[in-house]
Write a protein that holds these residues in place. Sequence first.
Motif, PDB file in Angstrom:
ATOM      1  N   ILE A 263     -95.483 -14.317 -26.850  1.00  0.00           N
ATOM      2  CA  ILE A 263     -94.103 -14.449 -27.350  1.00  0.00           C
ATOM      3  C   ILE A 263     -94.118 -15.264 -28.646  1.00  0.00           C
ATOM      4  N   ASP A 264     -94.862 -16.387 -28.603  1.00  0.00           N
ATOM      5  CA  ASP A 264     -94.911 -17.251 -29.793  1.00  0.00           C
ATOM      6  C   ASP A 264     -95.612 -16.560 -30.965  1.00  0.00           C
TER       7      ASP A 264
ATOM      8  N   GLY B 247     -95.466 -13.506 -31.693  1.00  0.00           N
ATOM      9  CA  GLY B 247     -94.628 -12.458 -32.281  1.00  0.00           C
ATOM     10  C   GLY B 247     -94.898 -11.035 -31.824  1.00  0.00           C
TER      11      GLY B 247
ATOM     12  N   HIS C 184     -93.330  -8.746 -30.522  1.00  0.00           N
ATOM     13  CA  HIS C 184     -91.944  -8.432 -30.141  1.00  0.00           C
ATOM     14  C   HIS C 184     -91.562  -6.975 -30.393  1.00  0.00           C
TER      15      HIS C 184
ATOM     16  N   ASN D 206     -94.095  -2.591 -21.917  1.00  0.00           N
ATOM     17  CA  ASN D 206     -93.728  -3.944 -22.351  1.00  0.00           C
ATOM     18  C   ASN D 206     -94.859  -4.683 -23.084  1.00  0.00           C
ATOM     19  N   SER D 207     -94.554  -5.157 -24.278  1.00  0.00           N
ATOM     20  CA  SER D 207     -95.586  -5.752 -25.132  1.00  0.00           C
ATOM     21  C   SER D 207     -96.156  -7.040 -24.545  1.00  0.00           C
ATOM     22  N   ILE D 208     -95.311  -7.899 -24.017  1.00  0.00           N
ATOM     23  CA  ILE D 208     -95.782  -9.191 -23.500  1.00  0.00           C
ATOM     24  C   ILE D 208     -96.649  -8.979 -22.257  1.00  0.00           C
TER      25      ILE D 208
END
Length: 405
Positions: free
Chosen positions: A64-65, A67, A69, A279-281
């Motif tokens: 998340i940090d 990016g 996203h 989902n990317s994360i």
Amino acid sequence: MSAFVESVSLLADRINALEESSTLGMTKKARELAAQGHKVISLSVGEPDFKTPKHICDAAKDAIDAGFHGYSPVAGYADLRQAIADKFKRENNLDWKPENIVVSTGAKHSLANVIQVLVNPGEEVVILAPYWVSYSEMVKLAEGKTVVVEGSFENDFKVTPAQLEAAITGRTRIVMFASPNNPTGSVYSEAELRALAAIIEQHEDIFVLADEIYEHINFTDEGHFSIGTIAAIKDRVITVNGVAKGFAMTGWRIGYIGAAKWIADGVEKLQGQVTSGTNSIAQRATLAALNGPMEPTQEMSKAYARRRDLVVGLLKTIEGFKVNVPQGAFYAFPDVSHYFGKTDGTTTINNCDDLASYLLSEVYVATVSGSGFGAPNCLRISTAASDKNLIEAIERIKTAVQKLK
Ligand code: PMP
Ligand code: GLU
């Protein structure tokens, strides 16, 4: 307000023909009763009761940090597909390249994708039973025809080569099964898989859909064997796996396939129109899971083995329950047909659906009826719960069935 009359009959035929998932249906009922204040013990959904290991959660926070996203490539991030190819080589001896891998939203999605991609209306999918509830409904959605081949209790719920041979016709497209198995916990040995592969080898156009989601929860000395390593059929085997069970990541929703490139391309094309890259994360977390330490997985598997022994021991003390000894996964699957036709004076138990409902309403223990798994004499009990809950739940089941005469 809409002028339309609300009516189930307006739903598309394919939805009206579909069964609700019995695993998720029972879990929903258990949640509702718990919300009303009842002391429900849910042994219904097949879900690890452990938390996702910390290093995997940390990777998600970092992603998340950092990016991550945006949309990912439809088939998954390149480094994740590489990590999956490496995992297939390292743990399964399967030779897939990143181009053979497609990452999807859970192994459930991977399975449904493959069936959509390979099955034409009217073609047959041979399902080795007992089978996971969603297989038959996925085939139905593809307008395929399910051919169920049932492994007997006496053969540890496993299908023999002769049974498989008898089920294959000119319209068979796929043979699908899970090992370790949900709901029985049975594990097909290398010798047994080679014997089944010898039959499949003789039928050129048949594919194997091998669901290996419980790979890491295997209590046999021999360990896991992937049917996709058998040279004669390896190009026709689609191996499905994911992180839900082995890494306690059910909610992250990541599954994947390894398959011949033309099949992987078909799945990517379908996914590109229906869901896009997942989902990317969760993909970044999965990368950490697959490239990270396996000790947490091994520890969880040891806990499941211990609970298997606990649950099998307790179930055997219940009169009339016939209990097999699961070799993997986290379910017990007793034959409870002894109680069919019996009554507590108010409720008559005609089948395993009735028994599952009776246990939920009488003693607030949620299990899953065997009928949705193609095994109408049995009841599925998840062993992915604390010892305390397992002991109390089985005590409650015992008390409830003792009233049935
Ligand atoms: N296959 C089997 C045999 C299962 O029990 C499950 C249930 N989780 C799945 C596939 C789907 O797994 P996922 O949560 O990754 O969709
Ligand atoms: N696979 C798990 C089960 O069998 C999760 C629920 C589901 O998706 O069916 O209970």
